[in-house]
Design a protein around this motif. Structure first.
Motif, PDB file in Angstrom:
ATOM      1  N   VAL A   7     -36.586  22.332  34.659  1.00  0.00           N
ATOM      2  CA  VAL A   7     -37.883  22.975  34.875  1.00  0.00           C
ATOM      3  C   VAL A   7     -38.895  22.504  33.832  1.00  0.00           C
ATOM      4  N   VAL A   8     -38.496  22.545  32.551  1.00  0.00           N
ATOM      5  CA  VAL A   8     -39.397  22.143  31.473  1.00  0.00           C
ATOM      6  C   VAL A   8     -39.801  20.675  31.631  1.00  0.00           C
ATOM      7  N   ALA A  34     -39.888  18.824  34.362  1.00  0.00           N
ATOM      8  CA  ALA A  34     -40.746  18.595  35.525  1.00  0.00           C
ATOM      9  C   ALA A  34     -42.161  19.128  35.312  1.00  0.00           C
ATOM     10  N   ILE A  35     -42.299  20.240  34.569  1.00  0.00           N
ATOM     11  CA  ILE A  35     -43.615  20.851  34.392  1.00  0.00           C
ATOM     12  C   ILE A  35     -44.377  20.234  33.224  1.00  0.00           C
ATOM     13  N   PRO A  76     -44.598  15.766  34.066  1.00  0.00           N
ATOM     14  CA  PRO A  76     -44.431  15.541  35.505  1.00  0.00           C
ATOM     15  C   PRO A  76     -44.376  14.064  35.905  1.00  0.00           C
ATOM     16  N   THR A 136     -51.954  23.707  43.744  1.00  0.00           N
ATOM     17  CA  THR A 136     -51.161  24.490  42.791  1.00  0.00           C
ATOM     18  C   THR A 136     -51.260  25.984  43.070  1.00  0.00           C
ATOM     19  N   LEU A 187     -39.210  28.635  39.733  1.00  0.00           N
ATOM     20  CA  LEU A 187     -39.771  27.679  38.780  1.00  0.00           C
ATOM     21  C   LEU A 187     -39.293  26.255  39.053  1.00  0.00           C
ATOM     22  N   GLY A 214     -41.981  23.523  39.655  1.00  0.00           N
ATOM     23  CA  GLY A 214     -42.033  22.377  38.757  1.00  0.00           C
ATOM     24  C   GLY A 214     -41.888  21.056  39.484  1.00  0.00           C
ATOM     25  N   SER A 258     -44.635  18.103  40.009  1.00  0.00           N
ATOM     26  CA  SER A 258     -44.384  16.780  39.425  1.00  0.00           C
ATOM     27  C   SER A 258     -44.344  15.661  40.455  1.00  0.00           C
TER      28      SER A 258
END
Length: 570
Positions: free
Chosen positions: A39-40, A42-43, A46, A265, A505, A509, A513
């Motif tokens: 998650v981290v 990809a966010i 990206p 988004t 998430l 994410g 991305s």
């Protein structure tokens, strides 16, 4: 040498206090770290995530296409073989004489809703239309794109992707789990299905690794479904008048590529808040309440929508696509089950295009169903206790496949017929995959009444919502069951909230991305290690059934005692 009773005890260490009370930290913590890191990544990064995932995807498709295709073929052969094999087919997935907990209607509803139901609303229209425009026969010049000679070929490929192969993946996982949990009394978790091969060693690090792989595959497989669902859910909300959820027409990204009418988004966040919020509440209520009622509701709405296509869509076209299409599919199945297109590396050549198409469609689908298998398989096991193996195979493979074929024949057939003969003039062709069903129903109903067209769009949005919620809440419960060493107790509530948030998430994410292609890539990668686990499950199940036949002949018990396995309600 005398035969011993089968292994019926597989202790898995769980925490006895604290936040992880009742959970296996060796499974839950690493799984959470892997998903959180994804998650981290990809966010926060990206572009980097998109590039790396794309490179990995290309490598896997180039080297593992044959593995995916032949593995799923193996699953089909194993499932049908077990149903035909007298020793296996009559065995009860529980103690002898035990009856199923759920009625056939509820069983089919939950199985279809959690397994593939949500995909029907996107792909029952989009996939036949896509294959009608391009498939290997078109690439090879055998049939003509968007012409009548290509209709049955389009249906052959559609039925291949959503037929026996898809449900064999689920059935293998479900059979293995139900057999070893409800006949042997082992924990309801993936590692239990491999006990004939690895025995008590599965209590340790090897078993933890298998369950971690299953959790990660489940999250990525369900993320793929939710990613498509978010696209379609936003398309539906836009159709019923909710604005601001898609990029305006004519919008472009940083590379100058058109992104008009795609989900923005805000749309991603709004859709996921609604879907994951409802699914978490449903998961907290358990299988017997929220999930069962949602499954029954979406089955009723599905029958209503399908009846609309059968009665007011391309009725006779659908009959032809269904019956003749199934015949063509069965004739082509042996070849399609083993054929792998090899690229010559020359971009644009026939060999290159065939291999590329196979990677986009069959390989992607086989990876999707394998990634989905721990979730759907464990869910099928939970709702199939008391049924025989033969009944399970027929119910979990044949019936859902036919239901998928009905959807493709009449929903997709109506779309193709409207483009060929109904004057749609590209309206359905040009719509996004998730928007095709809305474009089609609006075209059919708008001449009668705009309000009627709006009402049908609303019905589809509600149906989509129930399908998405059923898939997401079932997945959250399954992940918690694996993390809790097979225990489904109420202590899982805080972890249900965590995994509901984590799943949302992951989808957000990866969509941010790289759109649905980023989710697809992550899922294809995540499915590869679990495909190895599933092959081992097949050998373990065959070995266990063979040995049980020998035990029965020698008078050695093959199931746990009835009083130990009885349901709490009894």
């Amino acid at each position: 040498m005398s035969l011993k009773p089968p292994l019926s005890d597989l202790p898995i260490k769980t925490a006895e206090s604290g936040f992880y009370n009742g959970f296996s930290k060796q499974v839950a913590v690493p799984a959470k770290i892997i998903i959180s890191a994804l998650v981290v990544w990809a966010i926060v990064w990206p572009e980097w995530a998109g590039q790396v995932l794309g490179a990995w995807n290309s490598a896997i498709l180039a080297s593992a296409a044959g593995w995916y295709i032949w593995t799923v073929t193996f699953f089909v052969i194993v499932c049908l073989g077990l149903a035909i094999w007298p020793t296996a087919g009559r065995l009860n997935l529980g103690i002898e004489g035990e009856k199923p907990e759920f009625s056939n209607f509820s069983w089919f509803s939950m199985m279809f809703g959690a397994g593939i139901g949500v995909g029907m609303l996107t792909w029952a229209v989009a996939e036949p239309v896509a294959h009608f425009q391009n498939n290997p026969s078109v690439i090879q010049g055998i049939t003509t794109a968007r012409a009548e000679d290509n209709i049955l070929t389009a249906y052959t490929w559609s039925y291949l992707h959503w037929g026996l192969g898809a449900w064999a993946c689920y059935a293998v996982a479900g059979l293995g789990l139900a057999f070893f949990t409800y006949r042997r009394g082992l924990p309801l978790t993936i590692r239990s299905s491999l006990t004939p091969l690895f025995g008590a060693r599965l209590s340790g690090a090897l078993g933890h690794l298998i369950d971690i792989v299953a959790v990660v595959a489940t999250i990525l497989g369900v993320a793929q479904t939710l990613g498509f669902g978010v696209d379609q859910f936003v398309a539906g909300m836009t159709r019923i008048g909710i604005s601001g959820l898609v990029h305006p027409e004519g919008a472009v990204n940083a590379d100058g590529e058109s992104i008009g009418n795609t989900v923005n988004t805000v749309g991603i966040i709004v859709a996921l808040l609604i879907i994951m919020g409802a699914s978490t509440l449903s998961a907290l209520s358990g299988v017997g309440k929220g999930i069962k009622w949602l499954s029954n509701i979406n089955m009723v709405l599905s029958i209503f929508l399908l009846s609309f296509f059968i009665l007011f869509g391309a009725t006779w076209f659908g009959f032809h696509a269904f019956f003749v299409g199934i015949w063509e599919y069965l004739i082509a199945l042996p070849f399609l089950s083993f054929n792998v297109y090899a690229s010559d590396g020359v971009e644009g050549s026939e060999a290159f295009l065939l291999a590329q198409w196979q990677g986009w469609w069959p390989v992607f689908y086989w990876a999707w169903w394998i990634a989905f298998a721990p979730f759907v398989g464990l869910f099928l096991a939970r709702i199939s206790r008391g049924r025989t193996i033969r009944e399970f195979v027929l119910g979990a493979m044949i019936v859902p496949s036919l239901m998928c074929f009905v959807w493709f024949a009449w929903a997709g057939g109506t779309a193709i017929d409207l483009e060929l003969n109904g004057g749609a003039n590209g309206l359905i062709y040009d719509a996004g995959n998730g928007d095709k069903i809305f474009a089609m129903t609006e075209y059919m109903l708008a001449p009668i009444a705009d309000l009627l067209a709006w009402g049908m769009a609303l019905v589809i949005v509600v149906l989509l919502m129930t399908f998405l919620v059923t898939s997401a809440d079932s997945a959250v419960l399954i992940v918690n069951t694996i993390n809790a060493a097979g225990d489904e107790g109420p202590k899982a509530r805080p972890h249900i909230l965590f995994w509901g948030s984590a799943l949302g998430l992951v989808v957000a994410g990866l969509l941010i991305s790289g759109g649905t292609s980023a989710i697809q890539t992550a899922m294809v990668i995540g499915a590869l290690p679990f495909s190895i686990v599933m092959v081992l499950m097949c050998f373990a199940l065959i070995k266990a059934i063979f040995n049980d036949g020998r035990r029965e002949a020698a008078g050695v018990p093959t199931t746990i005692e009835p009083e130990v396995s009885a349901n709490p309600a009894e």
